[in-house]
Design a protein around this motif. Sequence first.
Motif, PDB file in Angstrom:
ATOM      1  N   THR A 281       0.843  -1.202   0.000  1.00  0.00           N
ATOM      2  CA  THR A 281       0.000   0.000   0.000  1.00  0.00           C
ATOM      3  C   THR A 281       0.878   1.252   0.000  1.00  0.00           C
ATOM      4  N   GLU A 282       1.921   1.211   0.795  1.00  0.00           N
ATOM      5  CA  GLU A 282       2.852   2.356   0.838  1.00  0.00           C
ATOM      6  C   GLU A 282       3.497   2.574  -0.527  1.00  0.00           C
ATOM      7  N   LEU A 283       3.913   1.486  -1.179  1.00  0.00           N
ATOM      8  CA  LEU A 283       4.488   1.598  -2.530  1.00  0.00           C
ATOM      9  C   LEU A 283       3.456   2.129  -3.521  1.00  0.00           C
ATOM     10  N   ASP A 284       2.239   1.651  -3.438  1.00  0.00           N
ATOM     11  CA  ASP A 284       1.189   2.111  -4.330  1.00  0.00           C
ATOM     12  C   ASP A 284       0.919   3.603  -4.137  1.00  0.00           C
ATOM     13  N   THR A 285       0.843   4.040  -2.888  1.00  0.00           N
ATOM     14  CA  THR A 285       0.620   5.458  -2.590  1.00  0.00           C
ATOM     15  C   THR A 285       1.762   6.302  -3.139  1.00  0.00           C
ATOM     16  N   PHE A 286       2.987   5.839  -2.921  1.00  0.00           N
ATOM     17  CA  PHE A 286       4.132   6.607  -3.431  1.00  0.00           C
ATOM     18  C   PHE A 286       4.118   6.658  -4.954  1.00  0.00           C
ATOM     19  N   THR A 287       3.779   5.528  -5.602  1.00  0.00           N
ATOM     20  CA  THR A 287       3.740   5.497  -7.061  1.00  0.00           C
ATOM     21  C   THR A 287       2.740   6.510  -7.597  1.00  0.00           C
ATOM     22  N   ARG A 288       1.599   6.612  -6.950  1.00  0.00           N
ATOM     23  CA  ARG A 288       0.593   7.596  -7.374  1.00  0.00           C
ATOM     24  C   ARG A 288       1.108   9.025  -7.144  1.00  0.00           C
ATOM     25  N   THR A 289       1.745   9.248  -6.001  1.00  0.00           N
ATOM     26  CA  THR A 289       2.304  10.564  -5.693  1.00  0.00           C
ATOM     27  C   THR A 289       3.387  10.938  -6.705  1.00  0.00           C
ATOM     28  N   LEU A 290       4.252   9.984  -7.011  1.00  0.00           N
ATOM     29  CA  LEU A 290       5.336  10.216  -7.971  1.00  0.00           C
ATOM     30  C   LEU A 290       4.767  10.512  -9.358  1.00  0.00           C
TER      31      LEU A 290
END
Length: 194
Positions: free
Chosen positions: A166-175
């Motif tokens: 989930t943290e990776l997914d959130t960061f990917t969206r932010t990036l």
Amino acid sequence: MNNIKKLKMKKYFIICLILLIFIIDLIVPPGAAIAILYIVPLIISYTLSKNKIIRFAILSTTLTIIDTAIYYNAELHYSIFTDRSLSILTIWISYFIILRYKDIRKQKDTEKEKHLNSITQILFKVSHQVRSPICRIQGLINHVDSQNISKEELSNICIYLKDSVTELDTFTRTLTAFLVKIRIENTYEQTNSD
């Protein structure tokens, strides 16, 4: 040789070049367009400050006017006046072209620096916000591979894995949003600079 000494040497070289052109202009018979050579020291001076460049343009113009005054009583005064007027016009056109070039160069350098800052921000985010969950996932997988794990422990590991994903997914969206923002800003700046 440090930069200050190099700038002083360049400044003295330009002054000597301007004086050399003035002397040649005095020696050469009237009617020759020697004063047009004053654009050479101006072009050489483009790396200096705007104040120094304008001083060189004023000095070149003044020396051209002095030379015109010396030969004004000659028979070819109309030709000399026209030649000197065109030379002065060329000096000032060159001056404004150099200033415009400096402004464009400064703008390009600013854009380049802004782009590099954006890349640095992206690298920082990737190195910190992506590496942390990946390291946790790798540690959990190594833990699962290395031991006999109870069903309860496996359930807890799955929770940690889900949190990391989930943290990776959130960061990917932010990036992705950050990169879209940078692209929009660059597109906006390019259309406004054209």
